[in-house]
Design an enzyme around this catalytic site. Structure first.
Site, mmCIF file in Angstrom:
data_model
loop_
_atom_site.group_PDB
_atom_site.id
_atom_site.type_symbol
_atom_site.label_atom_id
_atom_site.label_comp_id
_atom_site.label_asym_id
_atom_site.label_seq_id
_atom_site.Cartn_x
_atom_site.Cartn_y
_atom_site.Cartn_z
ATOM 1 N N HIS A 12 6.230 1.037 -10.877
ATOM 2 C CA HIS A 12 6.367 1.335 -9.453
ATOM 3 C C HIS A 12 7.200 0.314 -8.683
ATOM 4 O O HIS A 12 7.604 0.568 -7.556
ATOM 5 C CB HIS A 12 4.977 1.435 -8.799
ATOM 6 N N GLY A 17 10.832 3.911 -9.947
ATOM 7 C CA GLY A 17 9.403 3.999 -9.661
ATOM 8 C C GLY A 17 9.080 3.819 -8.195
ATOM 9 O O GLY A 17 8.265 4.559 -7.622
ATOM 10 N N GLY A 107 14.078 9.349 -19.060
ATOM 11 C CA GLY A 107 14.986 8.796 -20.045
ATOM 12 C C GLY A 107 16.259 8.282 -19.417
ATOM 13 O O GLY A 107 16.254 7.691 -18.346
ATOM 14 N N SER A 108 17.379 8.523 -20.075
ATOM 15 C CA SER A 108 18.675 8.024 -19.618
ATOM 16 C C SER A 108 19.773 8.886 -20.205
ATOM 17 O O SER A 108 19.649 9.403 -21.319
ATOM 18 C CB SER A 108 18.862 6.570 -20.047
ATOM 19 N N SER A 109 20.874 9.009 -19.473
ATOM 20 C CA SER A 109 21.981 9.827 -19.963
ATOM 21 C C SER A 109 22.656 9.213 -21.186
ATOM 22 O O SER A 109 23.459 9.880 -21.847
ATOM 23 C CB SER A 109 23.020 10.022 -18.851
ATOM 24 N N CYS A 110 22.327 7.962 -21.521
ATOM 25 C CA CYS A 110 22.930 7.342 -22.710
ATOM 26 C C CYS A 110 22.389 7.939 -24.004
ATOM 27 O O CYS A 110 22.853 7.589 -25.093
ATOM 28 C CB CYS A 110 22.717 5.839 -22.701
ATOM 29 N N TYR A 137 18.596 1.194 -27.215
ATOM 30 C CA TYR A 137 17.937 1.740 -26.020
ATOM 31 C C TYR A 137 17.938 3.265 -26.066
ATOM 32 O O TYR A 137 16.917 3.909 -25.783
ATOM 33 C CB TYR A 137 18.662 1.240 -24.772
ATOM 34 N N LYS A 141 14.773 6.036 -26.140
ATOM 35 C CA LYS A 141 14.613 7.124 -25.171
ATOM 36 C C LYS A 141 14.578 8.498 -25.855
ATOM 37 O O LYS A 141 13.818 9.381 -25.445
ATOM 38 C CB LYS A 141 15.729 7.064 -24.122
ATOM 39 N N HIS A 180 23.800 -2.905 -13.993
ATOM 40 C CA HIS A 180 24.730 -1.809 -14.219
ATOM 41 C C HIS A 180 25.965 -1.988 -13.344
ATOM 42 O O HIS A 180 26.011 -2.862 -12.485
ATOM 43 C CB HIS A 180 24.049 -0.473 -13.931
#
Length: 307
Positions: A12, A17, A107-110, A137, A141, A180
């Site tokens: 959070h 979060g 998750g993540s677009s990677c 990573y 994911k 990033h």
């Protein structure tokens, strides 16, 4: 979810979060459970089991993760796969053990192959090799997505997954070694302006294309899907728009008001050449983004650096 439902937002304090918590609170949800990492180490199996046994949350947003940019992902490869696997394994399994009504895994677009066709459709998962720099990573994911699907298949759990595009917003990470690209650019240009530095160096050629979504929009999509999506598989979350790193650098330069030069260091890696999400599935469900990139960056810059 009902307004009184017991909702655990794991992670959070992070960018996603905290945005989810803010969205829930704006919508009138009153029973949100939060734990800092010092209060609850999600990598600790017994600690997570004890927490779920005591609190019995009804809904879980799994937004906790170890995250970072190219440098962090490539340098701390073991940390990224181990810590993320431990976090998601513990939270997902204990959600099953304790009868959680619904869980959302972020998750993540990677997760998509480095050279997957663009825009990235959900069914392109596991169709090619991953980008080398963030492979550990990404594998963690992907395992989280498949774990949610497996618990749905075997036990009937309503566990869903979402894949956000590149995010930015409040509570982002501005460490130049671990952040990033967008927060790194904001900090670089701000410090260059403050220090009267004549130039700012940007990694790579500037040609890669990236999609960005404000964390406030991301959170709204997550809450929307928690209330409206109950299927196996995951949903991309993004704007469906892209910008080159070069154009992004000049946009940030203008927003910050930096008057020096931009140097592109072509000896540094570019990462994935293009990463645009196909968000037609999300749009068809009835959700679209609302914060344009320029407006969002301006708001974040004022809040972080000028307030």
């Amino acid at each position: 979810m009902e307004l009184h439902s017991k909702i655990f937002v794991a992670g959070h304090r992070g960018m996603v979060g905290s945005a989810i918590v803010a969205n829930l609170e704006r919508k009138g949800f009153t029973n949100i459970i939060k734990r800092t990492s010092s209060e609850l180490d999600l990598r600790n199996q017994k600690a997570v089991a004890d927490f779920f046994e005591a609190e019995k949350p009804e809904y879980v947003f799994l937004a906790a993760a170890k995250v970072g940019g190219i440098v962090a992902n490539n340098t701390y490869r073991a940390d990224f796969i181990y810590e993320n696997m431990m976090i998601q394994n513990n939270v997902i399994h204990q959600s099953f053990e304790n009868g959680v009504k619904k869980l959302m895994f972020l998750g993540s677009s990677c997760i998509y192959p480095k050279l997957a066709p663009q825009p990235l459709k959900e069914d392109y998962l596991l169709t090619g090799l991953l980008e080398e720099t963030n492979e550990p990573y990404a594998i963690a994911k992907i395992a989280g997505i498949k774990m949610c699907d497996a618990y749905r298949d075997q036990y009937g759990c309503n566990f869903i997954s979402v894949m956000p595009t590149n995010l930015y917003g409040l509570n982002d990470n501005y460490d130049l070694n671990n952040s990033h690209v967008l927060p790194a650019l904001l900090r670089k240009f701000h410090e260059a302006k403050h220090n009267n530095t004549p130039e700012v160096t940007v990694w790579g050629t500037g040609t890669p294309l990236r999609e960005f979504l404000h964390a406030t929009d991301m959170a709204d999509a997550c809450v929307f899907l928690m209330q409206n999506y109950n299927e196996k598989g995951f949903v991309n979350i993004g704007s469906g728009k892209e910008i080159s790193i070069r154009d992004l650098a000049f946009l940030v330069k203008d927003i910050v008001g930096f008057e020096g030069e931009i140097i592109f260091d072509t000896t540094k890696p570019d990462g994935t050449p293009r990463k645009l999400m196909d968000v037609s599935k999300l749009n068809d469900l009835g959700w679209n983004y609302s914060i344009e990139l320029k407006d969002g960056i301006e708001a974040v810059y004022k809040e972080k650096f000028l307030s």
